[in-house]
Enzyme design. Structure first.
Site, PDB file in Angstrom:
ATOM      1  N   TRP A 186      28.207  16.504   5.551  1.00 29.84           N
ATOM      2  CA  TRP A 186      28.855  15.080   5.525  1.00 29.84           C
ATOM      3  C   TRP A 186      30.113  15.853   4.656  1.00 29.84           C
ATOM      4  O   TRP A 186      29.905  15.602   3.364  1.00 29.84           O
ATOM      5  CB  TRP A 186      28.442  13.754   5.004  1.00 29.84           C
ATOM      6  CG  TRP A 186      29.437  12.387   5.392  1.00 29.84           C
ATOM      7  CD1 TRP A 186      30.283  12.620   7.560  1.00 29.84           C
ATOM      8  CD2 TRP A 186      30.360  11.754   4.606  1.00 29.84           C
ATOM      9  NE1 TRP A 186      31.389  11.260   6.364  1.00 29.84           N
ATOM     10  CE2 TRP A 186      31.462  10.967   4.676  1.00 29.84           C
ATOM     11  CE3 TRP A 186      29.916  11.805   2.607  1.00 29.84           C
ATOM     12  CZ2 TRP A 186      32.538  10.485   3.922  1.00 29.84           C
ATOM     13  CZ3 TRP A 186      31.226  11.161   2.411  1.00 29.84           C
ATOM     14  CH2 TRP A 186      31.553  10.507   2.342  1.00 29.84           C
ATOM     15  N   GLU A 225      26.844  14.995   9.622  1.00 32.59           N
ATOM     16  CA  GLU A 225      27.071  13.133   9.798  1.00 32.59           C
ATOM     17  C   GLU A 225      28.101  12.981  10.289  1.00 32.59           C
ATOM     18  O   GLU A 225      29.231  13.711   9.817  1.00 32.59           O
ATOM     19  CB  GLU A 225      26.749  13.112   8.149  1.00 32.59           C
ATOM     20  CG  GLU A 225      26.508  11.642   8.142  1.00 32.59           C
ATOM     21  CD  GLU A 225      25.624  10.778   7.127  1.00 32.59           C
ATOM     22  OE1 GLU A 225      25.843  11.280   5.903  1.00 32.59           O
ATOM     23  OE2 GLU A 225      26.187   9.411   6.740  1.00 32.59           O
ATOM     24  N   LYS A 227      30.743  10.068  11.435  1.00 33.93           N
ATOM     25  CA  LYS A 227      31.491   8.927  10.816  1.00 33.93           C
ATOM     26  C   LYS A 227      32.509   7.963  11.761  1.00 33.93           C
ATOM     27  O   LYS A 227      32.802   9.261  12.410  1.00 33.93           O
ATOM     28  CB  LYS A 227      31.637   9.178   9.605  1.00 33.93           C
ATOM     29  CG  LYS A 227      32.754   8.211   8.942  1.00 33.93           C
ATOM     30  CD  LYS A 227      32.046   8.140   7.876  1.00 33.93           C
ATOM     31  CE  LYS A 227      32.367   7.148   6.409  1.00 33.93           C
ATOM     32  NZ  LYS A 227      32.325   6.747   5.016  1.00 33.93           N
ATOM     33  N   ASP A 258      23.690   7.900  10.715  1.00 36.00           N
ATOM     34  CA  ASP A 258      23.823   6.549  10.001  1.00 36.00           C
ATOM     35  C   ASP A 258      23.793   5.434  10.202  1.00 36.00           C
ATOM     36  O   ASP A 258      25.124   4.979  10.954  1.00 36.00           O
ATOM     37  CB  ASP A 258      24.905   7.467   8.666  1.00 36.00           C
ATOM     38  CG  ASP A 258      25.226   6.198   7.664  1.00 36.00           C
ATOM     39  OD1 ASP A 258      24.858   4.951   7.690  1.00 36.00           O
ATOM     40  OD2 ASP A 258      25.077   7.052   6.481  1.00 36.00           O
ATOM     41  N   HIS A 261      27.750   3.393  10.620  1.00 37.44           N
ATOM     42  CA  HIS A 261      28.728   4.437  10.478  1.00 37.44           C
ATOM     43  C   HIS A 261      28.625   3.885  12.544  1.00 37.44           C
ATOM     44  O   HIS A 261      29.383   4.679  12.818  1.00 37.44           O
ATOM     45  CB  HIS A 261      28.356   5.991  10.532  1.00 37.44           C
ATOM     46  CG  HIS A 261      28.638   6.648   9.097  1.00 37.44           C
ATOM     47  ND1 HIS A 261      28.549   7.775   8.830  1.00 37.44           N
ATOM     48  CD2 HIS A 261      28.609   5.406   7.757  1.00 37.44           C
ATOM     49  CE1 HIS A 261      28.458   7.739   7.483  1.00 37.44           C
ATOM     50  NE2 HIS A 261      28.372   6.266   7.182  1.00 37.44           N
ATOM     51  N   HIS A 285      20.369   8.023   8.457  1.00 37.72           N
ATOM     52  CA  HIS A 285      20.482   7.691   6.813  1.00 37.72           C
ATOM     53  C   HIS A 285      19.847   6.131   7.261  1.00 37.72           C
ATOM     54  O   HIS A 285      20.877   5.435   7.882  1.00 37.72           O
ATOM     55  CB  HIS A 285      21.981   7.620   6.630  1.00 37.72           C
ATOM     56  CG  HIS A 285      22.045   9.220   5.980  1.00 37.72           C
ATOM     57  ND1 HIS A 285      23.703   9.171   5.443  1.00 37.72           N
ATOM     58  CD2 HIS A 285      21.379  10.356   5.731  1.00 37.72           C
ATOM     59  CE1 HIS A 285      23.187  10.920   4.320  1.00 37.72           C
ATOM     60  NE2 HIS A 285      21.855  11.063   4.969  1.00 37.72           N
ATOM     61  N   ASP A 293      31.004  -0.139   6.912  1.00 44.11           N
ATOM     62  CA  ASP A 293      30.235   0.687   6.413  1.00 44.11           C
ATOM     63  C   ASP A 293      30.170   0.151   5.239  1.00 44.11           C
ATOM     64  O   ASP A 293      30.131   1.520   3.847  1.00 44.11           O
ATOM     65  CB  ASP A 293      30.870   1.912   7.022  1.00 44.11           C
ATOM     66  CG  ASP A 293      29.612   3.426   5.875  1.00 44.11           C
ATOM     67  OD1 ASP A 293      28.815   2.209   5.779  1.00 44.11           O
ATOM     68  OD2 ASP A 293      30.406   3.776   5.669  1.00 44.11           O
ATOM     69  N   ASP A 295      27.249   0.107   3.686  1.00 40.81           N
ATOM     70  CA  ASP A 295      26.366   0.125   2.264  1.00 40.81           C
ATOM     71  C   ASP A 295      25.238  -0.802   1.581  1.00 40.81           C
ATOM     72  O   ASP A 295      24.488  -0.437   0.542  1.00 40.81           O
ATOM     73  CB  ASP A 295      26.042   1.667   1.078  1.00 40.81           C
ATOM     74  CG  ASP A 295      27.045   3.011   2.354  1.00 40.81           C
ATOM     75  OD1 ASP A 295      26.331   3.374   2.615  1.00 40.81           O
ATOM     76  OD2 ASP A 295      28.147   3.283   2.086  1.00 40.81           O
ATOM     77  N   ASP A 325      20.398   5.706   2.843  1.00 41.12           N
ATOM     78  CA  ASP A 325      21.916   5.917   2.913  1.00 41.12           C
ATOM     79  C   ASP A 325      22.176   4.012   2.013  1.00 41.12           C
ATOM     80  O   ASP A 325      22.938   4.458   3.241  1.00 41.12           O
ATOM     81  CB  ASP A 325      22.031   7.258   2.791  1.00 41.12           C
ATOM     82  CG  ASP A 325      23.923   6.676   2.629  1.00 41.12           C
ATOM     83  OD1 ASP A 325      24.132   7.264   1.010  1.00 41.12           O
ATOM     84  OD2 ASP A 325      24.591   7.432   3.477  1.00 41.12           O
TER      85      ASP A 325
HETATM   86  C1  RNT Z   1      29.071   8.283   3.526  1.00 49.91           C
HETATM   87  C2  RNT Z   1      27.590   8.937   4.081  1.00 49.91           C
HETATM   88  C3  RNT Z   1      27.872   9.932   3.555  1.00 49.91           C
HETATM   89  C4  RNT Z   1      27.492   9.460   2.517  1.00 49.91           C
HETATM   90  C5  RNT Z   1      26.256  10.073   1.005  1.00 49.91           C
HETATM   91  C6  RNT Z   1      26.727  10.234  -0.336  1.00 49.91           C
HETATM   92  O1  RNT Z   1      30.115   7.327   4.818  1.00 49.91           O
HETATM   93  O2  RNT Z   1      26.997   7.972   4.762  1.00 49.91           O
HETATM   94  O3  RNT Z   1      26.234   9.878   3.680  1.00 49.91           O
HETATM   95  O4  RNT Z   1      27.019   7.624   2.136  1.00 49.91           O
HETATM   96  O5  RNT Z   1      26.644  11.612   1.209  1.00 49.91           O
HETATM   97 ZN    ZN Z   2      25.033   8.453   5.299  1.00 50.61          ZN
END
Ligand code: RNT
Ligand code: ZN
Length: 418
Positions: A186, A225, A227, A258, A261, A285, A293, A295, A325
């Site tokens: 990523w 990955e 986004k 993810d 995303h 993820h 986003d 997390d 993640d």
């Molecule tokens: C970022 C991505 C990625 C990170 C990690 C830390 O938007 O989700 O996967 O969260 O690499």
């Molecule tokens: Zn991620």
């Protein structure tokens, strides 16, 4: 009655209820036990790592300052070992390059080698968790807005060299563990404001990735990955969903989904079936976005449930790699791991317990009411009794019992980190 007896009895009843709709719960538990979930090391220390004190960049952010962050490799490892001790099933550990064992020296990203991960490889053997890996584009003076997509050749080459070295590290990990190491690529590349040269940066990114992927490394698998946006990089993301869908489809590479995303009204599960047609495997993820986003810690919600149902309905669990993640620094970080892993297990479990054969039969014969009715009824079958048994049978805390374990660890270990 003793709690253990109650759980065993409840499981016996659940087993019969599921058998009535054609599901063998013992078999499902076996599948749950052997399906690995990769624990993202970065929840221990708010994505800081051990390279320098540069802090986090690249459009991602942790918020909160709950005490007890892991500060050293030993603390990260200790935390992960404790996390594993509370979880049934199979876990892996997902490392970022910045978590290398650099022995107190500054090792730049274009100098990193397998030697900086030898102690991780040894540790992973000892604790029985295979490793996954990630190159790291953020938190470095050369990160800027563009890394692999940078038109400046010197900067781009620096990141190409970094990512090539990371692939070799992942290959060494995979070889040592006799199981492919999944390396996620990523890069944060994007721009804050209206961008003119969108196509050009994408061409550069594709060329850089092709260069990185040239070497044949049989013990690792790379995944890419996509986004939507990053903080401070809101207008343009080089590695967008359509970019990586096309890239992975044309190169036969693994795509990383993810769950954070996507646009807030999109559901990540909608993308699974198409991707499965054109890319060899998926990396997941599992996260939880709140308005952006963000997390947040993964919970058992519709998005996560739908994701696993799509994969199981497509009979593609053997083509999906599951990883967590998220990074929440506002609550006990170890507790965050357990909540997220258990939620992921519960979602996978419910997907595996769905009476798919019967649902398919209804759909094939045009019996729409019956399909919807069974889907609805399946939701309230006693999956919780199956999940409790899965934990009890593996000698792990059942239900909310893990709260006290984490409080004890906090008292003994994490609260002493000042
Ligand atoms: C970022 C991505 C990625 C990170 C990690 C830390 O938007 O989700 O996967 O969260 O690499
Ligand atoms: Zn991620």
């Amino acid at each position: 009655m003793k709690k253990e007896t109650l759980i065993e009895q409840a499981y016996g009843i659940a087993k019969e209820r599921y058998a009535a709709v054609g599901i063998d719960t013992d078999k499902v538990i076996e599948t749950l036990e052997r399906t690995p979930i990769s624990l993202h090391c970065w929840q221990t220390d708010d994505v800081l790592g051990f390279e320098s004190n540069a802090g986090l960049s690249g459009g991602i952010q942790t918020t909160g300052n709950y005490p007890g962050r892991a500060r050293t490799i030993d603390e990260v490892r200790g935390d992960l070992e404790f996390v594993k001790s509370l979880l049934a099933g199979t876990q892996r550990v997902n490392l970022h390059e910045i978590y290398g064992d650099f022995g107190g020296k500054f090792v730049d990203r274009n100098q990193v080698g397998v030697e900086h991960f030898q102690s991780w490889i040894d540790w992973s053997k000892k604790v029985g968790m295979n490793l996954d890996f990630n190159s790291t584009s953020f938190g470095h003076p050369k990160s800027g807005d563009l890394s692999l997509a940078n038109p400046d050749k010197a900067i781009r080459d620096f990141w190409i060299e970094h990512t090539i070295r990371c692939r070799r590290i992942a290959d060494a990990m995979g070889k040592a563990q006799g199981d492919p190491c999944i390396m996620n690529i990523w890069v944060h590349d994007g721009l804050k404001d209206l961008t003119v040269e969108r196509k050009r940066y994408r061409e550069i990114l594709a060329a850089s990735l092709d260069e990185i992927m040239k070497e044949n490394l049989p013990h690792m698998k790379a995944c890419f990955e996509a986004k939507l946006f990053g903080i401070g990089l809101e207008s343009y993301t080089v590695g967008s969903h359509d970019f990586y869908t096309a890239y992975c489809a044309t190169r036969k590479m693994i795509y990383t989904l993810d769950t954070g995303h996507y646009e807030p009204t999109e559901n990540v599960s909608d993308f699974v079936s198409t991707l499965l047609m054109y890319v060899p495997e998926l990396m997941l993820h599992v996260s939880r976005p709140i308005r952006w986003d963000s997390d947040h810690v993964t919970i058992m919600n519709d998005q996560t449930l739908d994701l696993f149902k799509e994969i199981v309905r497509a009979d593609a669990l053997n083509r999906a790699h599951i990883g967590l993640d998220y990074f929440d620094a506002s609550i006990n970080r170890i507790g965050a791991y357990i909540i997220g892993t258990r939620a992921t297990q519960k979602c996978l479990l419910q997907a595996l317990l769905e009476p798919v054969a019967k649902l398919r039969e209804y759909e094939d014969s045009g019996r729409g009411f019956q399909r919807l009715a069974l889907m609805e009824e399946a939701k309230s079958l006693p999956f919780g009794a199956v999940y409790d048994w899965f934990n009890l049978k593996n000698g792990k805390p059942v239900g909310e019992d893990f709260i006290a374990c984490i409080e004890q660890y906090e008292k003994d270990v994490t609260s002493k980190r000042k």
